[in-house]
Design an enzyme around this catalytic site. Sequence first.
Site, PDB file in Angstrom:
ATOM      1  CD  GLU A   1      -7.858   3.118   4.944  1.00 20.18           C
ATOM      2  OE1 GLU A   1      -9.266   3.517   4.678  1.00 20.18           O
ATOM      3  OE2 GLU A   1      -7.552   2.169   4.746  1.00 20.18           O
TER       4      GLU A   1
ATOM      5  CG  HIS B   1      -4.183  -1.769  -5.147  1.00 19.62           C
ATOM      6  ND1 HIS B   1      -5.310  -1.556  -5.539  1.00 19.62           N
ATOM      7  CD2 HIS B   1      -4.350  -2.401  -3.754  1.00 19.62           C
ATOM      8  CE1 HIS B   1      -6.336  -2.025  -4.753  1.00 19.62           C
ATOM      9  NE2 HIS B   1      -5.843  -2.550  -3.536  1.00 19.62           N
TER      10      HIS B   1
END
Lengths: 361, 333
Positions: free
Chosen positions: B60, B129
């Site tokens: 990322e 998450h």
Amino acid sequence: MTDTSTMSREAGKGDESMTGLEGFETDQLKGFLKEMLLYRRFEEKAEEAYAIGKIGGFCHLHIGQEAVALGFIGPLRKDDYVITAYRDHTQALAKGVEANAVMAELYGRDSGAVRGKGGSMHIFDVEKGFMGGHGIVGAQVPLAAGLGFAIKYREEDRICVCFMGDAAVNQGAFHEALNMAAIWKLPVLFVVENNEYGMGTAFSRVSALPVKERAAGLGVPAHHVNAQDILATWTLVEELVEKIRAGEGPQYVDARTYRFKGHSMSDPVSGTYRSKDEVESKVKQEDPISLLRDRLFDAELLTEDELAEMDREVRAVVDEAADFAEEAPFPAREELYTHVYSEVNEHGRLFFDGRDREGED
Amino acid sequence: MQTITYREALNQALAEEMERDDTVFLMGEEVAEYDGAYKVSKGLLEKFGDRRVVDSPIAELGFAGLGVGAAMGGLRPVIEFMTFNFSILALDQVINSAAKTFYMTGGQLPVPMVFRGPTGAALQLSAQHSQACETWYVHAPGIKLVTPGTPADAKGLLKAAIRDNDPVAFMEGELLYNLKGEVPDVEDGDFVIPLGKADVKREGSDVSIITHGKMVHVALQAAKKLEKDGIDAEVLDLRSLRPLDVEAILATVHKTNRVVYLEEGWPYAGIGAQIAATIQEEAFDYLDAPILRVTQADVPMPYAKNLEQIAKPDADRVVRACNRVLYRNGSAD
Ligand SMILES: Cc1ncc(C[n+]2csc(CCOP(=O)(O)OP(=O)(O)O)c2C)c(N)n1
Ligand SMILES: [Mg+2]
């Protein structure tokens, strides 16, 4: 300040590993010397100005590493990109940014390269292909991959040279970016300015392997060079640039150099992490400017008078830059709120308009 | 009008903008061969090829930074985060590079790009998450933030975000991708919704529920419940958080004099805190009650179904908050 005549004469004597002068025109060699002298004098002037409070903040000098800037940027085309970390003054000069603009930026003036908004660590000149000046260790490495990606996307034959310090190879950003550059064959030359230290930490204390080997496993061809030797550096870079331009993908160089000054202006030259003797011996034997000068003397390609004249000329450029910076206006108050966004949307409030300060003064 | 899903709306926006402008490309994990983790980029690889739809490694920080560099080099990257949870790894490039470069370069170098993907809680995905990431992105000057709650807003705002000349974070609702809604037909021309325009999703006169993103639907549910109780709630969907439609916020405050801010994120220094500050600075005299916030509980998201349920904001909590700002005992209490 170092005087050209008092710079060590022992440098490079009898060192057979040095690249020969063959293949270089005399004018070119003298040009190298003059250019590196300019970088040296510029940094000495910055040091002087910092000491009397004209320059603030963090200020990292490139003294001792001049051949890296010249060797890796000199062989480039004007439309190639250069991106680097915060130790960025001489790379900017090498890429053609005006000395006046760099010095005025150090002074925090409106006529500075980025109008007083960035300072020493963030010199940019997009028109000259100088893409900064980045302060987060390793962060410019993915940015370089992106510049390379944009070049390739448009099928251009430009390249991007990305400098970083030795400490940057321990950042995740470095590994992520080199991996992407390798898989997509991006036209980037990654250069580690291996001056042996990240601030006060010797590289050997934070890496099990030497700098050159840290790209191994990522698929980027790795090289090393004595980057105190401008001729060796220049020769290698010309060769690598050609390969990259031909579409062969990225290259990686461990450019072995040494920082003669403290990490930044607020740090001592030597201390707990490296001895005075170590620094003195490096300055004596591995000054890239003295090394070239002596070789030119030995080959009788340069006279004392010519050198003195060269030095006068570059000092004049640097003095003029300091005068220019001194005279340049500070940014106007209104500049605080300019350039936050490049597009102020027609609707809604972006919140950078000074409303937060209303009624304060 | 076509009736399409939120996912299809995003897909149309991407396809149309890539068609219109060759400098637009999409990069992220699984965006090409796999059609996207949430299938938002379905068919784009086939249509535009692997030059413009690029599968990235799981890196990322690296590919976000590559996107910023590509924008500096004149392209208009759309960087997809599989979810914004994972973008925390990329925040250095988002904040220190994307948001600050235009300023730091004295206006030389704009960074026109979009970071997009789902944000917020899904179902029982627990702490790492399930989180709303708005605050991290909206805090730094230099970046814009858009949070569409409907298919039409998703399409119109994504097209605007891609055309914008600054970095824009575009946060989608993980649970909205299958939501259907009316979107203007493609043949009816370019459908672009400018950033910075809030949308009144329900008119009302008694209390204002101000919100953004997926929570619009929770607000509408709450308004329906309140209606049964004879309370007429207005639902204002901010749609974009920077630029922020302060005018629309002030208009609804002037109208109802009572505000509940509903958001999926944590309360501390959340979006509601900013909205409350703005309202008290600019419409203090119009308030008949303190502004209340309905947010996620100030804890990492738990896994257990029952705990998750009470951690998340829901319509009943919004109803209770509305009753409190109306100083009445409502039926949801
Ligand atoms: C991410 C990050 N961590 C820490 C710092 C503070 N810092 C600035 S320079 C530096 C040392 C970097 O050394 P190196 O990469 O070898 O470059 P050099 O200074 O030797 O040119 C450190 C730790 C920073 N700027 N960024
Ligand atoms: Mg170093």
